[in-house]
Motif scaffolding. Structure first.
Motif, mmCIF file in Angstrom:
data_model
loop_
_atom_site.group_PDB
_atom_site.id
_atom_site.type_symbol
_atom_site.label_atom_id
_atom_site.label_comp_id
_atom_site.label_asym_id
_atom_site.label_seq_id
_atom_site.Cartn_x
_atom_site.Cartn_y
_atom_site.Cartn_z
ATOM 1 N N PRO A 1 -51.985 -4.738 -31.598
ATOM 2 C CA PRO A 1 -52.685 -5.413 -30.235
ATOM 3 C C PRO A 1 -52.068 -6.628 -29.937
ATOM 4 O O PRO A 1 -52.223 -7.713 -29.903
ATOM 5 N N LEU A 2 -50.830 -6.519 -29.068
ATOM 6 C CA LEU A 2 -49.934 -7.410 -28.957
ATOM 7 C C LEU A 2 -49.637 -7.373 -27.378
ATOM 8 O O LEU A 2 -49.077 -6.331 -26.943
ATOM 9 N N SER A 3 -49.713 -8.408 -26.552
ATOM 10 C CA SER A 3 -49.495 -8.184 -25.184
ATOM 11 C C SER A 3 -48.116 -7.828 -24.757
ATOM 12 O O SER A 3 -47.751 -7.461 -23.736
ATOM 13 N N GLU A 4 -47.148 -8.447 -25.638
ATOM 14 C CA GLU A 4 -45.544 -8.199 -25.337
ATOM 15 C C GLU A 4 -45.123 -6.985 -25.796
ATOM 16 O O GLU A 4 -44.015 -6.541 -25.464
ATOM 17 N N LEU A 5 -45.769 -6.119 -26.462
ATOM 18 C CA LEU A 5 -45.285 -5.151 -26.987
ATOM 19 C C LEU A 5 -44.798 -3.796 -26.203
ATOM 20 O O LEU A 5 -43.809 -3.496 -26.412
ATOM 21 N N PRO A 6 -45.426 -3.498 -25.055
ATOM 22 C CA PRO A 6 -44.852 -2.569 -24.202
ATOM 23 C C PRO A 6 -43.323 -3.150 -23.612
ATOM 24 O O PRO A 6 -42.632 -2.346 -23.240
ATOM 25 N N ARG A 7 -43.146 -4.404 -23.455
ATOM 26 C CA ARG A 7 -41.804 -4.986 -22.809
ATOM 27 C C ARG A 7 -40.677 -4.697 -23.943
ATOM 28 O O ARG A 7 -39.695 -4.462 -23.543
#
Length: 546
Positions: free
Chosen positions: A340-346
């Motif tokens: 659950p990390l906001s930066e993951l998709p990047r």
């Protein structure tokens, strides 16, 4: 001739030629006549009686020789069973004669003649392996390590056994000339060139499969005996046993045969392989075996909805269209749970990976690596990557690996000089500019954080079932896994229309089964998935007989 070459290009005995002649026809061929060409599908199988057949690879206005078939030898590779497009051209070098067998005849031959089946199948598989090793095809991928789509495309082509040449736009000095030839810019990367003519810019898997001719047209009006959704170990087992017992079987696979297990570097506890086998090799053999018995496998065909209107079941697909069947096996497996990390998709594909294959191993060579997870997949990845990575840290949320990983893998990890297990650790942030550069960890006991210079993270954190397409169609448990047999309660069966109870692997809909990792309560092991897939076919027969 070496043993390997003799297996790739065997010479048939007169008795073997006679048996093939019984299902084929003799044909006299003129010198220079082309028997099949690059890009053709459903090509015939040829046995040389007189003369020679040249196999060549067209490159522009010239031809590159591949091999020559002499009397007693035969044409073809694994595309003879899969109906994929031919990668080579066959021409009669001198006037002669051949036996011609169409694809259906060849499939019948390998199903009923054990001796010829072993000889032909081995030759076909080894020839495809040689084509892959030498990049003998008409597909070129121009990519970059700075492009997440490049890794996805490379994995799709590799796991589907498609020979291709890879050109790194960041390193190859001749790449600009190739880009100019097709009126492309470096910003278009990744680019796939199919057949030296068609150009795809950052194509989806569906577009690649269509361009490369992976699939035949699926007739929406046709009714199959069995449709299997998912070509992991469970789905392929169902396909092999179903097709070998005479059922008309279609398999829908969203990515590549093998599922999650197909990305395993080495499986050492699978029965019958004492030295281990890679997930890709196991999947490739099962895929070929399913096709040998007549199952049709459609690649890059994702199921998006299930409609059940007895006695037929309809699966709607993401690329459009639908298929109908009298029975259905759900084998869509699971995927690793995302952090659950906001930066993951990047950073997915740019430092964050969900499988440890040779491609990922090359990307993180001599670098420090983090693996998140304590299951067997994480252990296999650690053992595999330890050969090339500088140092590997395995992060687990609990106190260790003993409760979640096989003992043989734990011993390997304990004996590895460059693998460290870090308990009660979790990733709380990812940082980097374009590519992952730093990882922030937190200790669950002390709440202290630390930042490490890590460019490669492998996420193998639990299982999330691929069942979004099934919601509202069959009963699922609280975690989204498919409920079957005795796990179905009274509420689940409120609309059950039959006097009998659901079979062991049957869902809340009659004639719809679930096997492997996607099934609630299943043992998450390859051998268990294969067992469920094969056993399920006996239940399918009982449903079809009702």
């Amino acid at each position: 001739m070496t043993d390997r070459a003799a297996q790739m290009f065997p010479r048939l005995t007169p008795e073997q030629v006679r048996r093939i002649s019984s299902i084929g026809r003799r044909q006299d061929i003129r010198a220079g006549e082309v028997l099949f060409d690059v890009g053709e599908q459903n090509t015939s199988f040829y046995v040389v009686l007189e003369g020679e057949i040249q196999i060549v690879r067209p490159i522009g206005d010239r031809e590159e020789p591949v091999t020559v078939h002499h009397p007693g030898q035969f044409t073809g590779e694994i595309n003879m069973l899969s109906a994929r497009r031919s990668l080579t051209r066959a021409r009669m070098a001198s006037q002669g004669a051949v036996i011609v067998v169409d694809r259906d005849g060849l499939r019948a031959l390998v199903q009923r003649d054990a001796e010829l089946s072993e000889l032909l199948m081995r030759a076909f598989i080894l020839r495809r392996v040689a084509l892959i090793a030498n990049a003998l095809g008409d597909t070129v991928l121009i990519g970059s390590t700075h492009s997440a789509a490049t890794l996805r495309i490379r994995e799709f082509l590799t796991r589907n056994g498609q020979p291709h040449a890879y050109i790194d736009a960041d390193k190859d000095p001749g790449v600009q000339a190739l880009l100019d030839r097709f009126d492309l810019d470096v910003n278009d990367v990744p680019v796939v060139i199919c057949g030296e003519a068609r150009v795809l810019k950052s194509p989806s898997n569906e577009q690649l499969a269509e361009c490369l001719g992976f699939n035949k047209f699926l007739d929406p009006a046709a009714v199959r005996d069995l449709v299997v959704v998912g070509a992991g170990p469970a789905g392929l087992a169902a396909a092999v046993y179903g097709a070998s017992e005479g059922l008309d079987v279609l398999v829908l696979e969203s990515d590549a045969p093998g599922g999650q297990a197909g990305a395993s570097s080495k499986i050492e506890n699978y029965l019958g392989f004492p030295t281990g086998i890679s997930g890709g090799a196991l999947a490739g053999r099962a895929y070929t075996q399913a096709q040998k018995f007549g199952a049709e496998v459609a690649i890059a065909r994702s199921a998006v909805k299930l409609r059940c209107e007895r006695p037929l079941h309809t699966v709607e697909m993401s690329a459009g269209g639908s298929v109908k069947a009298r029975s259905l096996v759900i084998a869509t497996g699971v995927q690793y749970r995302k952090l659950p990390l906001s930066e993951l998709p990047r950073f997915e594909g740019l430092g964050v990976y969900y499988g440890a294959t040779h491609m990922e191993a090359q990307l993180c060579q001599a670098d420090d690596v983090i693996i998140v997870g304590g299951g067997n997949s994480a252990g296999q990845a650690a053992v595999f990557l330890a050969a090339t990575a500088r140092h590997i840290q395995i992060l687990v949320r609990g106190h260790g690996l003993a409760e979640t990983m096989s003992r043989y893998l734990i011993r390997r990890i304990e004996e590895s000089r460059n693998v460290t297990v870090r308990a009660f650790k979790q990733i709380v942030a990812l940082e980097g500019d374009g590519h992952l550069e730093r990882v922030q960890l937190r200790d669950a006991r002390t709440n202290e954080t630390e930042t490490l210079p890590i460019r490669h993270v492998f996420l193998m954190t639990g299982a999330s079932p691929n069942t979004a397409w099934l919601k509202g169609a069959v009963a699922l448990d609280g975690k989204g896994f498919v409920k079957t047999g005795p796990d179905l309660d009274h509420e689940d069966l409120s609309g059950w229309p039959l006097p009998r109870a659901p079979f062991l692997l049957e869902t809340s809909i009659p004639g719809v089964f679930a096997v492997g990792d996607v099934r609630a309560g299943s043992v998450k092991r390859v051998a268990s998935a294969v067992g469920e897939g094969s056993a399920c076919v006996q239940l399918v027969h009982r449903v079809l007989a009702e």
